[in-house]
Design a protein around this motif. Sequence first.
Motif, PDB file in Angstrom:
ATOM      1  N   THR A 221       0.833  -1.207   0.000  1.00  0.00           N
ATOM      2  CA  THR A 221       0.000   0.000   0.000  1.00  0.00           C
ATOM      3  C   THR A 221       0.867   1.255   0.000  1.00  0.00           C
ATOM      4  N   GLU A 222       1.906   1.242   0.822  1.00  0.00           N
ATOM      5  CA  GLU A 222       2.808   2.399   0.885  1.00  0.00           C
ATOM      6  C   GLU A 222       3.528   2.597  -0.447  1.00  0.00           C
ATOM      7  N   PHE A 223       3.956   1.491  -1.066  1.00  0.00           N
ATOM      8  CA  PHE A 223       4.643   1.584  -2.362  1.00  0.00           C
ATOM      9  C   PHE A 223       3.714   2.167  -3.418  1.00  0.00           C
TER      10      PHE A 223
ATOM     11  N   LEU B 223      10.576   1.645 -11.572  1.00  0.00           N
ATOM     12  CA  LEU B 223       9.695   1.191 -10.507  1.00  0.00           C
ATOM     13  C   LEU B 223       9.858  -0.303 -10.239  1.00  0.00           C
ATOM     14  N   LYS B 224      10.114  -1.073 -11.281  1.00  0.00           N
ATOM     15  CA  LYS B 224      10.360  -2.505 -11.093  1.00  0.00           C
ATOM     16  C   LYS B 224      11.577  -2.733 -10.204  1.00  0.00           C
TER      17      LYS B 224
ATOM     18  N   GLU C 175      13.780  -4.389  -4.957  1.00  0.00           N
ATOM     19  CA  GLU C 175      14.615  -4.087  -3.797  1.00  0.00           C
ATOM     20  C   GLU C 175      13.837  -4.236  -2.493  1.00  0.00           C
ATOM     21  N   GLN C 176      12.543  -3.920  -2.544  1.00  0.00           N
ATOM     22  CA  GLN C 176      11.724  -3.962  -1.335  1.00  0.00           C
ATOM     23  C   GLN C 176      11.066  -5.324  -1.103  1.00  0.00           C
TER      24      GLN C 176
ATOM     25  N   ILE D  94       4.871  -3.849 -12.527  1.00  0.00           N
ATOM     26  CA  ILE D  94       5.893  -3.307 -11.640  1.00  0.00           C
ATOM     27  C   ILE D  94       6.302  -4.328 -10.586  1.00  0.00           C
ATOM     28  N   PHE D  95       5.368  -5.190 -10.189  1.00  0.00           N
ATOM     29  CA  PHE D  95       5.644  -6.211  -9.177  1.00  0.00           C
ATOM     30  C   PHE D  95       5.885  -7.587  -9.816  1.00  0.00           C
TER      31      PHE D  95
END
Length: 408
Positions: A17-19, A55-56, A61-62, A99-100
């Motif tokens: 959600t934050e991303f 963004l990918k 990284e996260q 992106i994910f």
Amino acid sequence: MDFSYSEKVARLREKLTEFMETNVYPNEAVYVAQLKALTTKSRRWSSIPPIVEELKARAKEQGLWNLFLPDSDYGAGLTNLEYAPLCEIMGRSIIAPEIFNCNAPDTGNMEVLARYGSEEQKDRWLRPLLAGEIRSCFAMTEPDVASSDATNIRASIVRDGDEYIVNGRKWWSTGAGDPRCQFAIVMGCTNPEAPRHEQQSMILVPFDTPGVRVERMLSVFGYDHAPHGHGEIIFDHVRVPASHIIWGEGKGFAIAQGRLGPGRIHHCMRLLGAAERALELLCKRVQSRVAFGQPLAGQGVIQDWIAQSRMEIEQARLLTLKAAYMMDTVGNRAARTEIAMIKAVAPNVALRVIDRAIQAHGAAGVSDDYPLAAFWANARTLRIADGPDEVHLMQIARDELRKYREAP
């Protein structure tokens, strides 16, 4: 059935959600601007808007990467039920799933390779897909037959020594226009004399193989979805090694059923996210616009739209979660009725909610200033893609009737 979030899911949901808030929503307009800039340079189908790869990299990284795969060797090790709230969040933006690395058709192709692929196939195609280094397409639907019945598929896959020869015409092959698309999973007939559900096979065809030609890119309600898109592809005496067959001859229908179950419910999860965002936009809009001396939110009809939308979303979400729970606990085959139900319900619910949001926005709702028009086009398409509503309703009715035929 317990639909509460595990600690792991709650943590991922918060991060996701934050991303979305800090990275995705603010860059939706950037993506559109970059795509338009590529269009003016005639590079719409040969380049990727740079913001996508940026963004990918941040998402990777996260640890927000390959969340869809239940196999912990390749993905996050989440069940379908655990993935549902995360996939819903991704569905709130048209650009988010890629992106994910959770976007169709790559998700389905990765699942096929993870479940049915040989080690050689996994090394060559699955691992680069998992890393987000390449893209792929799925070539099943054909213009000349009713492809909602997979046994109608007429493209041919014929053994010739150590090779197979692939001939046929496919369309609506999503991903075919992407310059990063390296291969297609092609469904075709290997033995027309075999039992009905054993005539089809699936084979991996590298996109640079002689005889593979993208005839044209197709638009959806005017959206061409560049640079990814949906292609009509000709396979003209395409020769590929026999080792490219997936699982074995005659397994195409079984693979298709295994692939489409998760794919269908993922679409439903994303549709819920689109509907939620549409409702959010509707509520904000009607409180900020005044007509006939009062905010639109004070109009009874608007309040009715909001209430109906909230109830319909909640009902669709519960059915989606039930289907996901059953897929995890009793398997896709036993959950087929629930999958069929949600595949028929979710697009129609999303369409109703999005339509109300469009109406509340007036002319702005049909423009590209808001995501609503793109959401609507996507939701309407999903009443056809992965099986039209009518096929799913027929399956539901047959399963219901079977209960009473088998009763003593």
